[in-house]
Design an enzyme around this catalytic site. Sequence first.
Site, short mmCIF file in Angstrom:
data_model
loop_
_atom_site.label_atom_id
_atom_site.label_comp_id
_atom_site.label_asym_id
_atom_site.label_seq_id
_atom_site.Cartn_x
_atom_site.Cartn_y
_atom_site.Cartn_z
N LYS A 283 0.85 -1.20 0.00
CA LYS A 283 0.00 0.00 0.00
C LYS A 283 0.88 1.25 0.00
CE LYS A 283 -0.33 -0.32 5.03
NZ LYS A 283 -1.11 -0.93 6.13
N TYR B 199 17.21 30.17 7.05
CA TYR B 199 16.00 30.87 7.50
C TYR B 199 15.96 30.95 9.02
CZ TYR B 199 13.89 30.47 2.86
OH TYR B 199 13.61 30.58 1.54
C1 LIG Z 1 -0.27 -1.92 6.71
C2 LIG Z 1 -0.80 -3.21 7.15
C3 LIG Z 1 0.06 -4.29 7.37
C4 LIG Z 1 1.57 -4.16 7.29
O1 LIG Z 1 2.08 -3.50 8.41
P1 LIG Z 1 3.66 -3.38 8.64
O2 LIG Z 1 3.85 -2.81 9.98
O3 LIG Z 1 4.16 -2.46 7.57
O4 LIG Z 1 4.21 -4.74 8.46
C5 LIG Z 1 -0.49 -5.51 7.70
N1 LIG Z 1 -1.84 -5.66 7.81
C6 LIG Z 1 -2.69 -4.64 7.62
C7 LIG Z 1 -4.14 -4.86 7.78
C8 LIG Z 1 -2.21 -3.38 7.30
O5 LIG Z 1 -3.06 -2.37 7.13
#
Ligand SMILES: *Cc1c(COP(=O)(O)O)cnc(C)c1O
Length: 358
Positions: free
Chosen positions: A35, A255
Amino acid sequence: MSRPTCSHIDLDALRHNLAAIRLRAPASRVMAVIKADGYGHGLERVARALTSADAFGVAALGDAQRLRAAGLNQRIVLLSGFDEPADLPLLRQLAVDTVIHHPAQLAMLAVLDAGTPIRCWLKLDTGMHRLGIPVADAAQVAARLRALTVVDPELLLMTHFARSDEFTAAATPAQIAAFESACQGISGARSLANSAAVLGWPSAHADWVRPGGALYGISVVEGRTGADFGLRPAMRLATRLIAVNRVRRGEPVGYGAGFICPEDMLVGVAAIGYGDGYPRHVPSGTPVLVNDQRVPLIGRVSMDLMTLDLRSQPAARVGDPVQLWGPELPVEEVAAAAGTIGYELTCSITRRVQFVEA
Ligand SMILES: *Cc1c(COP(=O)(O)O)cnc(C)c1O
């Protein structure tokens, strides 16, 4: 010359990390969570490197569309589930599994036209209280799903951990126990573990693990880097010095005069700033590599540039390489200075940064 700011993505590191995860969870299938554009590493790029994963996890249907358009025919799971009836024909067309976390989704499925059944992962809330069906309703909701002809008979069960990165907290064993108890008598494969649980909670590996960060070599366990777990960072964010200036004692830099030179000194200017996704709010002293040596960032990070204390590098010159994070400077360390986790930093790289595969 074009802007020298690049995010180098190490495809071998991605593959190494997937193999390392399989070694840790040898009895489990692996859903590679890609994702948020593969945690900022590039959705299609990561998916192509990880075609041996058993499934891909995404948060947006648009990501599934991109994966199919790229010719990837692996199983895909929509982790946040569908949220409107119009999503359902798309799930079918793209052959995407969906998470079911709310009764509103059952109502939408109940009025769906007959057609190819949709495979569902029933998500139970075992204590995180974000997404999921209450454990007390698990059996009843599973039965309602199984009664729908538009739902594939292969029903899977999942939950998500709130504190699996805390290896000694009681919260995770409590969530595991709540899940096991809620799933009793319901058939179907089980999935609980995110990256931290893959690394720290073997009893949660079950049928499917769902690592995200670990694939990219990033740890969210406080004080520990991915390398501490045998993982390799997949991203190296790099640029070059575009100026090396001598600034007099007592003169301000940047800055708001965020840094005052304590002596006559060399100040380097690197071609990267918050417009590239580097966090603006890191303090002076945050480490940056120049010629593979650590130097402190000084003053405020600006949109396109940052300034560096080059007192330890009297021979530094325009064009010298600068690394912001990567194998030689853990993103977790920069994230700690920025008060966040490595995931947020890699996710935040902006579009003007050139991505290079290595
Ligand atoms: C994002 C997510 C993961 C992965 O999490 P990590 O900490 O990056 O391993 C796993 N399961 C679900 C439902 C998620 O939303």
